[in-house]
Write a protein that holds these residues in place. Structure first.
Motif, PDB file in Angstrom:
ATOM      1  N   THR A  27      34.604  52.957   1.593  1.00 47.80           N
ATOM      2  CA  THR A  27      34.615  54.168   0.773  1.00 47.80           C
ATOM      3  C   THR A  27      35.706  55.097   1.271  1.00 47.80           C
ATOM      4  OG1 THR A  27      32.243  54.034   0.324  1.00 47.80           O
ATOM      5  CG2 THR A  27      33.281  56.186   0.059  1.00 47.80           C
ATOM      6  N   TYR A  28      36.502  55.627   0.337  1.00 46.66           N
ATOM      7  CA  TYR A  28      37.488  56.648   0.678  1.00 46.66           C
ATOM      8  C   TYR A  28      37.678  57.547  -0.525  1.00 46.66           C
ATOM      9  CZ  TYR A  28      41.293  54.803  -2.198  1.00 46.66           C
ATOM     10  OH  TYR A  28      42.068  54.428  -3.272  1.00 46.66           O
ATOM     11  N   TYR A  43      31.815  60.461  -5.566  1.00 43.56           N
ATOM     12  CA  TYR A  43      33.182  60.288  -6.044  1.00 43.56           C
ATOM     13  C   TYR A  43      33.227  59.772  -7.473  1.00 43.56           C
ATOM     14  CZ  TYR A  43      33.530  60.201  -0.941  1.00 43.56           C
ATOM     15  OH  TYR A  43      33.387  60.495   0.388  1.00 43.56           O
ATOM     16  N   THR A  44      34.383  59.977  -8.080  1.00 39.37           N
ATOM     17  CA  THR A  44      34.678  59.412  -9.391  1.00 39.37           C
ATOM     18  C   THR A  44      36.137  58.982  -9.369  1.00 39.37           C
ATOM     19  OG1 THR A  44      34.537  59.777 -11.776  1.00 39.37           O
ATOM     20  CG2 THR A  44      35.382  61.605 -10.455  1.00 39.37           C
ATOM     21  N   GLN A  45      36.604  58.382 -10.467  1.00 33.19           N
ATOM     22  CA  GLN A  45      37.992  57.920 -10.524  1.00 33.19           C
ATOM     23  C   GLN A  45      38.890  59.002 -11.119  1.00 33.19           C
ATOM     24  OE1 GLN A  45      39.264  54.661  -9.479  1.00 33.19           O
ATOM     25  NE2 GLN A  45      37.315  54.871  -8.395  1.00 33.19           N
ATOM     26  N   GLY A  92      38.187  60.024  -6.106  1.00 34.92           N
ATOM     27  CA  GLY A  92      38.311  61.411  -5.664  1.00 34.92           C
ATOM     28  C   GLY A  92      36.980  62.103  -5.833  1.00 34.92           C
ATOM     29  N   HIS A  93      36.870  63.302  -5.334  1.00 37.86           N
ATOM     30  CA  HIS A  93      35.606  64.023  -5.367  1.00 37.86           C
ATOM     31  C   HIS A  93      35.117  64.228  -6.812  1.00 37.86           C
ATOM     32  CE1 HIS A  93      35.344  64.958  -1.117  1.00 37.86           C
ATOM     33  NE2 HIS A  93      36.639  65.220  -1.132  1.00 37.86           N
ATOM     34  N   LYS A  94      33.867  63.885  -7.025  1.00 37.06           N
ATOM     35  CA  LYS A  94      33.245  64.138  -8.325  1.00 37.06           C
ATOM     36  C   LYS A  94      33.070  65.637  -8.536  1.00 37.06           C
ATOM     37  CE  LYS A  94      29.064  63.016 -10.968  1.00 37.06           C
ATOM     38  NZ  LYS A  94      27.776  62.261 -10.923  1.00 37.06           N
TER      39      LYS A  94
END
Length: 272
Positions: free
Chosen positions: A30-31, A215-217, A227-229
């Motif tokens: 996860t990143y 996270y989301t894309q 990236g951060h949701k």
């Protein structure tokens, strides 16, 4: 402003990010894009036009796995460098560098390597405010000591400005400081934490766990990366509520590296 081709550098950094993304997918890591890189994704769908670095964060357990397996997982020309594998490394977070390039950030901060992306571990913070403040304070003091050991003590001559870095070098070593920093970063159990952030961001970066771990894309330079949701909460915390408005020209920060060569390996430079 930088005197090198920022766009050419950005594209090399994008290649490193693609390699990390491939490794993350293959090995279940996860990143997330973070800092100015996430801001660039949200505001520009790519790099901030004047930005010459790329930042990602990883939860501590995934960060440790990447360090342990980077040599076998990453393409040969990419190298993960950190305190755990280089006793002279002067930072409390890792980088993935392109060994086919050469970069020296500052003349008085001599660490020879290639162009890189920063990888910040997301670590657990104490729940109570006072222990959290004390952990951040200790971390900040150790980073100052780390800088004093790393920098040229005679940057401003042989007078009083050289006394502090020379004194710090007599009292401690880079290896000792890195061990003490790691002890702070790993003091709390990440899997049980209520608050998570990168210690580099300090107290203002601390957020409830769900904001920094969901996270989301996001589109970034024509591709999708995690990236951060909860980007509004995260970016407001980092940059203030007006984060979608670009800053005036005078506040558009760049590294302006001392030496950058995207066409020759840093090992060749070292041999010269």
């Amino acid at each position: 402003m930088a005197d090198y081709d920022i766009r050419k550098l950005q594209l090399r950094l994008l290649d490193i990010l693609k390699a990390l993304d491939k490794v993350a997918k293959e090995h279940g890591l996860t990143y997330t894009l973070c800092g100015g890189t996430l801001l660039g994704a949200v505001r520009h769908k790519g790099f901030i036009p004047w930005d010459d670095d790329l930042d990602v964060s990883m939860p501590r357990p995934d960060y440790e796995r990447l360090i342990a397996h980077a040599k076998e997982w990453l393409p040969e020309h990419y190298e993960l460098i950190c305190a755990e594998n280089d006793p002279k490394y002067p930072l409390p977070f890792a980088k993935i560098q392109d060994a086919r390039t050469t970069l020296i950030e500052r003349r008085h901060l001599y660490y020879l390597g290639g162009c890189y992306i920063d990888i910040f571990p997301y670590d657990a913070f104490p729940t109570a405010w006072l222990p959290r403040w004390w952990a951040c304070t200790k971390y900040r003091m150790l980073k100052v000591a780390q800088y004093q050991i790393h920098r040229d003590p005679y940057k401003h001559g042989h007078g009083p400005s050289s006394w502090l870095p020379l004194a710090v070098r007599k009292l401690t070593t880079m290896e000792s400081i890195q061990r003490r920093i790691r002890k702070i970063l790993t003091a709390c159990d990440y899997d049980k934490a209520r608050y998570v952030a990168s210690y580099t961001d300090g107290m203002h970066g601390v957020l409830p766990r769900e904001i920094t771990t969901e996270y989301t894309q996001w589109e970034f330079e024509g591709q999708k990366f995690p990236g951060h949701k909860h980007y509004k909460e995260y970016l407001t915390n980092m940059y203030g509520p007006d984060f979608m408005t670009p800053p005036p020209m005078k506040d558009r920060w760049q590294h302006n590296f001392h030496y950058l060569d995207l066409d020759h390996p840093y090992r060749d430079y070292r041999e010269k």
